[in-house]
Design a protein around this motif. Sequence first.
Motif, PDB file in Angstrom:
ATOM      1  N   THR A 161       0.829  -1.203   0.000  1.00 56.85           N
ATOM      2  CA  THR A 161       0.000   0.000   0.000  1.00 56.85           C
ATOM      3  C   THR A 161       0.866   1.256   0.000  1.00 56.85           C
ATOM      4  N   ALA A 162       2.025   1.195   0.637  1.00 54.03           N
ATOM      5  CA  ALA A 162       2.934   2.342   0.670  1.00 54.03           C
ATOM      6  C   ALA A 162       3.512   2.638  -0.709  1.00 54.03           C
ATOM      7  N   GLU A 163       3.478   1.647  -1.586  1.00 53.61           N
ATOM      8  CA  GLU A 163       4.000   1.822  -2.945  1.00 53.61           C
ATOM      9  C   GLU A 163       2.893   2.129  -3.950  1.00 53.61           C
ATOM     10  N   GLY A 164       1.665   2.322  -3.455  1.00 57.00           N
ATOM     11  CA  GLY A 164       0.580   2.731  -4.348  1.00 57.00           C
ATOM     12  C   GLY A 164      -0.306   1.612  -4.854  1.00 57.00           C
ATOM     13  N   TYR A 165      -0.022   0.375  -4.464  1.00 54.06           N
ATOM     14  CA  TYR A 165      -0.887  -0.730  -4.846  1.00 54.06           C
ATOM     15  C   TYR A 165      -2.063  -0.825  -3.877  1.00 54.06           C
ATOM     16  N   LYS A 166      -3.134  -1.462  -4.335  1.00 56.50           N
ATOM     17  CA  LYS A 166      -4.154  -1.907  -3.417  1.00 56.50           C
ATOM     18  C   LYS A 166      -3.718  -3.260  -2.876  1.00 56.50           C
ATOM     19  N   ALA A 167      -4.101  -3.563  -1.654  1.00 52.48           N
ATOM     20  CA  ALA A 167      -3.729  -4.841  -1.046  1.00 52.48           C
ATOM     21  C   ALA A 167      -4.888  -5.326  -0.201  1.00 52.48           C
ATOM     22  N   CYS A 168      -5.064  -6.645  -0.170  1.00 50.70           N
ATOM     23  CA  CYS A 168      -6.147  -7.177   0.651  1.00 50.70           C
ATOM     24  C   CYS A 168      -5.782  -8.542   1.203  1.00 50.70           C
ATOM     25  N   ALA A 169      -6.323  -8.800   2.387  1.00 48.45           N
ATOM     26  CA  ALA A 169      -6.256 -10.129   2.996  1.00 48.45           C
ATOM     27  C   ALA A 169      -7.655 -10.720   2.929  1.00 48.45           C
ATOM     28  N   LEU A 170      -7.755 -11.901   2.334  1.00 52.73           N
ATOM     29  CA  LEU A 170      -9.038 -12.578   2.165  1.00 52.73           C
ATOM     30  C   LEU A 170      -9.048 -13.835   3.030  1.00 52.73           C
ATOM     31  N   PHE A 171      -9.903 -13.852   4.035  1.00 54.01           N
ATOM     32  CA  PHE A 171     -10.040 -15.007   4.911  1.00 54.01           C
ATOM     33  C   PHE A 171     -11.186 -15.874   4.384  1.00 54.01           C
ATOM     34  N   SER A 204      -7.232  -3.798   2.720  1.00 50.64           N
ATOM     35  CA  SER A 204      -8.630  -4.218   2.778  1.00 50.64           C
ATOM     36  C   SER A 204      -8.725  -5.613   3.372  1.00 50.64           C
ATOM     37  N   LEU A 205      -9.657  -5.802   4.277  1.00 51.48           N
ATOM     38  CA  LEU A 205      -9.865  -7.102   4.925  1.00 51.48           C
ATOM     39  C   LEU A 205     -11.229  -7.649   4.536  1.00 51.48           C
ATOM     40  N   PHE A 206     -11.240  -8.904   4.098  1.00 51.11           N
ATOM     41  CA  PHE A 206     -12.480  -9.571   3.722  1.00 51.11           C
ATOM     42  C   PHE A 206     -12.529 -10.944   4.378  1.00 51.11           C
ATOM     43  N   ALA A 207     -13.727 -11.339   4.794  1.00 51.00           N
ATOM     44  CA  ALA A 207     -13.954 -12.699   5.277  1.00 51.00           C
ATOM     45  C   ALA A 207     -15.215 -13.215   4.600  1.00 51.00           C
ATOM     46  N   TYR A 208     -15.088 -14.365   3.945  1.00 54.58           N
ATOM     47  CA  TYR A 208     -16.220 -14.972   3.241  1.00 54.58           C
ATOM     48  C   TYR A 208     -16.415 -16.392   3.749  1.00 54.58           C
ATOM     49  N   ASP A 209     -17.688 -16.746   3.996  1.00 52.35           N
ATOM     50  CA  ASP A 209     -17.959 -18.151   4.274  1.00 52.35           C
ATOM     51  C   ASP A 209     -18.079 -18.897   2.953  1.00 52.35           C
ATOM     52  N   CYS A 210     -18.256 -20.204   3.037  1.00 52.73           N
ATOM     53  CA  CYS A 210     -18.304 -21.037   1.842  1.00 52.73           C
ATOM     54  C   CYS A 210     -19.467 -22.009   1.903  1.00 52.73           C
ATOM     55  N   CYS A 211     -20.025 -22.292   0.751  1.00 52.48           N
ATOM     56  CA  CYS A 211     -20.938 -23.425   0.607  1.00 52.48           C
ATOM     57  C   CYS A 211     -20.065 -24.662   0.422  1.00 52.48           C
ATOM     58  N   VAL A 212     -20.176 -25.600   1.352  1.00 56.97           N
ATOM     59  CA  VAL A 212     -19.309 -26.777   1.354  1.00 56.97           C
ATOM     60  C   VAL A 212     -20.156 -28.032   1.223  1.00 56.97           C
ATOM     61  N   THR A 213     -19.764 -28.903   0.310  1.00 55.07           N
ATOM     62  CA  THR A 213     -20.279 -30.266   0.234  1.00 55.07           C
ATOM     63  C   THR A 213     -19.079 -31.193   0.366  1.00 55.07           C
TER      64      THR A 213
END
Length: 227
Positions: A161-171, A204-213
């Motif tokens: 982010t300090a270099e101008g990119y967007k960055a995200c952690a996806l849980f 940016s922080l994201f957390a998504y659940d999943c449909c699991v079979t």
Amino acid sequence: MQYKQIQKGVFLDRPGRFIAHVEVDGVVQVCHVKNTGRCQELLLPGATVYVDKAPAGAVRKTLFDLVAVEKGNLLINMDSQAPNRAAEEFLRAGGLFGPPRLVRPETKWGNSRFDFYLETSEDKIFVEVKGVTLEQNGLALFPDAPTQRGIKHLEELIACTAEGYKACALFVIQMKGVNAFAPNEETHPAFAATLRKARDAGVSLFAYDCCVTPASMVLNAPVPILL
């Protein structure tokens, strides 16, 4: 993300980090455990598990991979490779940032290597994916064991982010039925502190659940993040 030859079994024990004994159709099989975490709350003797049979002709030491487990009314995918596979499908379909012009897995930046690099019409984005299998009373938690590597990844996202990119952690929460996600403060307070630091630095922080079979896992919906 799908498996091709799923069979149901009963977990017996885990004599090594990568090995489990599972009864499949009345026969005790030595299975590869596709998760290096502790999974102590999941892999209990007698638990119903699901294993993926190796393709015919594959040269390997075990015939099956242990990929999912039932915990009460939850079906949890515990394959550590599954979150990246499911996340790639999600990102290519326009999840999080809209339709991408480019999705490149395993991309180096400086001395770092991130799970994904994306380009949209407006942004250049680095994405780091973390699979979540630990659940307590409806709360998904990460990590299930101290992870200096996880802290390093967050620090590297901050540097982006300090270099101008967007960055995200996806849980990627490898189950359906949780109410929220939180860092596991009790197990690794330093990771929780670094996650808050990353948020404050613009990651940016994201957390998504999943449909699991037993045979599939697909990212489903965002869940609240408690910091």
